[in-house]
Design a protein around this motif. Sequence first.
Motif, PDB file in Angstrom:
ATOM      1  N   UNK A   1      19.436  11.459  47.131  1.00 43.02           N
ATOM      2  CA  UNK A   1      19.386  10.595  48.555  1.00 43.02           C
ATOM      3  C   UNK A   1      19.761  11.891  49.394  1.00 43.02           C
ATOM      4  N   UNK A   2      20.501  12.832  49.207  1.00 49.02           N
ATOM      5  CA  UNK A   2      20.873  13.996  50.243  1.00 49.02           C
ATOM      6  C   UNK A   2      19.580  14.744  50.585  1.00 49.02           C
ATOM      7  N   UNK A   3      18.923  15.278  49.539  1.00 50.55           N
ATOM      8  CA  UNK A   3      17.698  15.977  49.724  1.00 50.55           C
ATOM      9  C   UNK A   3      16.440  15.391  50.446  1.00 50.55           C
ATOM     10  N   UNK A   4      16.527  13.971  50.004  1.00 52.70           N
ATOM     11  CA  UNK A   4      15.267  13.278  50.637  1.00 52.70           C
ATOM     12  C   UNK A   4      15.598  13.123  52.213  1.00 52.70           C
ATOM     13  N   UNK A   5      17.070  12.799  52.644  1.00 54.34           N
ATOM     14  CA  UNK A   5      17.275  12.481  53.752  1.00 54.34           C
ATOM     15  C   UNK A   5      16.953  13.799  54.556  1.00 54.34           C
ATOM     16  N   UNK A   6      17.375  15.063  53.833  1.00 62.17           N
ATOM     17  CA  UNK A   6      17.087  16.355  54.650  1.00 62.17           C
ATOM     18  C   UNK A   6      15.644  16.603  54.765  1.00 62.17           C
ATOM     19  N   UNK A   7      14.930  15.992  53.816  1.00 61.95           N
ATOM     20  CA  UNK A   7      13.270  16.113  54.080  1.00 61.95           C
ATOM     21  C   UNK A   7      12.800  15.370  55.291  1.00 61.95           C
ATOM     22  N   UNK A   8      13.345  13.863  55.062  1.00 59.06           N
ATOM     23  CA  UNK A   8      12.855  12.880  56.162  1.00 59.06           C
ATOM     24  C   UNK A   8      13.289  13.431  57.645  1.00 59.06           C
ATOM     25  N   UNK A   9      14.449  13.919  57.736  1.00 62.08           N
ATOM     26  CA  UNK A   9      14.889  14.604  59.055  1.00 62.08           C
ATOM     27  C   UNK A   9      14.419  15.715  59.599  1.00 62.08           C
ATOM     28  N   UNK A  10      14.254  16.877  58.690  1.00 62.71           N
ATOM     29  CA  UNK A  10      13.885  18.280  58.935  1.00 62.71           C
ATOM     30  C   UNK A  10      12.876  18.739  58.133  1.00 62.71           C
ATOM     31  N   UNK A  11      12.025  17.798  57.338  1.00 63.77           N
ATOM     32  CA  UNK A  11      10.838  18.127  56.740  1.00 63.77           C
ATOM     33  C   UNK A  11      11.036  19.378  55.982  1.00 63.77           C
TER      34      UNK A  11
ATOM     35  N   UNK B   1      13.476  19.971  48.122  1.00 63.28           N
ATOM     36  CA  UNK B   1      13.062  18.623  47.406  1.00 63.28           C
ATOM     37  C   UNK B   1      12.302  19.077  46.211  1.00 63.28           C
ATOM     38  N   UNK B   2      11.374  20.141  46.474  1.00 63.10           N
ATOM     39  CA  UNK B   2      10.670  20.594  45.195  1.00 63.10           C
ATOM     40  C   UNK B   2      11.573  21.098  44.177  1.00 63.10           C
ATOM     41  N   UNK B   3      12.456  22.116  44.465  1.00 58.54           N
ATOM     42  CA  UNK B   3      13.428  22.684  43.589  1.00 58.54           C
ATOM     43  C   UNK B   3      14.316  21.615  42.919  1.00 58.54           C
ATOM     44  N   UNK B   4      14.410  20.725  43.564  1.00 61.79           N
ATOM     45  CA  UNK B   4      15.414  19.678  42.872  1.00 61.79           C
ATOM     46  C   UNK B   4      14.538  18.991  41.694  1.00 61.79           C
TER      47      UNK B   4
ATOM     48  N   UNK C   1      13.487  14.454  35.498  1.00 60.72           N
ATOM     49  CA  UNK C   1      13.371  13.075  35.294  1.00 60.72           C
ATOM     50  C   UNK C   1      13.952  12.182  36.418  1.00 60.72           C
ATOM     51  N   UNK C   2      14.231  12.921  37.656  1.00 63.53           N
ATOM     52  CA  UNK C   2      14.988  12.090  38.736  1.00 63.53           C
ATOM     53  C   UNK C   2      13.777  11.818  39.505  1.00 63.53           C
ATOM     54  N   UNK C   3      12.523  12.141  39.249  1.00 62.22           N
ATOM     55  CA  UNK C   3      11.345  11.845  39.967  1.00 62.22           C
ATOM     56  C   UNK C   3      10.944  10.553  40.366  1.00 62.22           C
ATOM     57  N   UNK C   4      11.118   9.420  39.467  1.00 59.52           N
ATOM     58  CA  UNK C   4      11.088   8.058  39.935  1.00 59.52           C
ATOM     59  C   UNK C   4      12.304   7.622  40.826  1.00 59.52           C
ATOM     60  N   UNK C   5      13.484   8.174  40.391  1.00 57.34           N
ATOM     61  CA  UNK C   5      14.483   7.936  41.296  1.00 57.34           C
ATOM     62  C   UNK C   5      14.472   8.206  42.743  1.00 57.34           C
ATOM     63  N   UNK C   6      13.985   9.493  42.737  1.00 58.74           N
ATOM     64  CA  UNK C   6      13.641  10.030  44.179  1.00 58.74           C
ATOM     65  C   UNK C   6      12.561   9.262  44.834  1.00 58.74           C
ATOM     66  N   UNK C   7      11.551   8.871  44.462  1.00 57.08           N
ATOM     67  CA  UNK C   7      10.606   7.669  44.970  1.00 57.08           C
ATOM     68  C   UNK C   7      11.331   6.331  45.516  1.00 57.08           C
ATOM     69  N   UNK C   8      12.296   6.009  44.740  1.00 53.60           N
ATOM     70  CA  UNK C   8      12.966   4.666  45.198  1.00 53.60           C
ATOM     71  C   UNK C   8      13.784   5.012  46.265  1.00 53.60           C
ATOM     72  N   UNK C   9      14.551   5.964  46.432  1.00 56.55           N
ATOM     73  CA  UNK C   9      15.314   6.359  47.316  1.00 56.55           C
ATOM     74  C   UNK C   9      14.427   6.621  48.443  1.00 56.55           C
ATOM     75  N   UNK C  10      13.584   7.447  48.589  1.00 57.09           N
ATOM     76  CA  UNK C  10      12.942   7.730  49.453  1.00 57.09           C
ATOM     77  C   UNK C  10      12.301   6.433  50.479  1.00 57.09           C
ATOM     78  N   UNK C  11      11.795   5.352  49.717  1.00 61.27           N
ATOM     79  CA  UNK C  11      11.416   4.230  50.210  1.00 61.27           C
ATOM     80  C   UNK C  11      12.442   3.336  50.857  1.00 61.27           C
TER      81      UNK C  11
END
Length: 503
Positions: A74-84, A89-92, A98-108
Amino acid sequence: MASGYGGGVVVGVPGVCGSCVSKEFSMLDKPRRLDRQRLLRVAFGARTKTSSFGNDEELAEELPPNWSLRYHVRYFVSVFVTHLKMLEVQELLTACPSEADELGVVAMKIAVDREKETRDDTASAVVRLFDALSRSQVLDRSALIRSFEKIFCTLEDLKIDCPHAEKEVLEILQGCMDANCIDKKLLTKLPETLLRVGVAEQGSLSNDFHALLSKTISELKTFKHAAGRCIEEYFVTSNAEEVGTVLQELGMTTYHHEFVKKAVTMSFSQSNESAGREAVLQLLATLCSEGILTKDDIQWGTTRLLGQVTDLSLDIPRCSEMLIEVIVRLLTDELVSAPFLRRCRLLRIGDGAGLKVLEAVQRRTPEYSKKQLSTAAFKKEIQNMILEYFNSGDQAEFGRCIRELTPLSPAQSAELVRKIMVFAMERTGVECELSLKLLVWIIRNEELTPKDIENGFDDMYRHMPDILLDVPDAEEMARTFVVEAMKSKVLRETWPDPEEPDE
């Protein structure tokens, strides 16, 4: 006998005195280093063919061992959305694929939750995120499909706080299709309620996308009507061959998941519950064996059933119990796999009601989820258990996990006890307190024996040279564990001396 505190020396542990152990666990709050390699081991091998959700190896490998990673997502997605900041996010995802699907859920969900003034920009940022991650091959289509399915199954809940949720999801989906992150066939998996919103929406969706939604909902209605009549006839005639013929003549294979869901839900309303269940399971097995239904159809049908447990229970009070029986049989008949069900559990498909069903299935089928665990898989399993406990504090859940692993050898029991303490040492005083409480609970509920606990402490001291490499003050922390365990009657006060035989 020495007490846990005071000036006396603890019997059998050289140099352990009250002044050494007077620190509370809460004072041990220094961060510990995590062994990232241990987070990246593969849990299970592939067993069955691939599907749009991913093959079983993808679904089972590298299962999130530390649920706190969800907060980092959630933190890294928020950072991307705010600061691109794409690199973070790629490093995470490189470290924790295995967090890829969860990242998609959090981003949406972040896009849906945004204020109206920034909502469109956020949705566009999420699409750019998915596109960039797809191009860099750290987010594959299967993971993104699982993300969308989780969102589809929770739309009603999202709408409670965000009435515009469906519109935002459709805009993100349109952007992903335009960027070729997702195949247009995913539209055939949209819930009918979402399709209706898309057809009614004016302005924010492109004409081409709007036309696709209109075509899809028309086809879906046609298929559901024909499938419904076909299933009704089947429960009267038990003619699976006729059902197969109808499905083939319809030629609408991308909607077959709707047939699976409809067939199972209609079985719930049969006058004879057991006979209805056997009839539908026989039908699904027959259609799968003939290649009319696929693994994909069964999986999509299963996720939709899990996602609608709460709603179905309003009309069918025993819905959960009946669905448990169905999924148990789907698993034992190998129409769905244990890795698939576990991924559904990790994504919380169906939220609380769906989780209860999945957990009940897991309890009923431990031989499928835990059978023939290799040494590496066992180590991975207990790591997951311990780290999930540190995040949830749910002792009963941990006890359930122990029972699923039984029978444990003496060496496995000792390793489990040792790692409960060592994983805590690698973290903070909070985890140390949680681990001691867990050991107390385990003994009081007889999940392990006192001898298992003693063997675990013995095992910890045998591994002390290795533990010290990651935790420099491990010896002091271990002494604290000894004293606190003795105080709590988890460890006998004469340990490590041999126990005297009863007279």
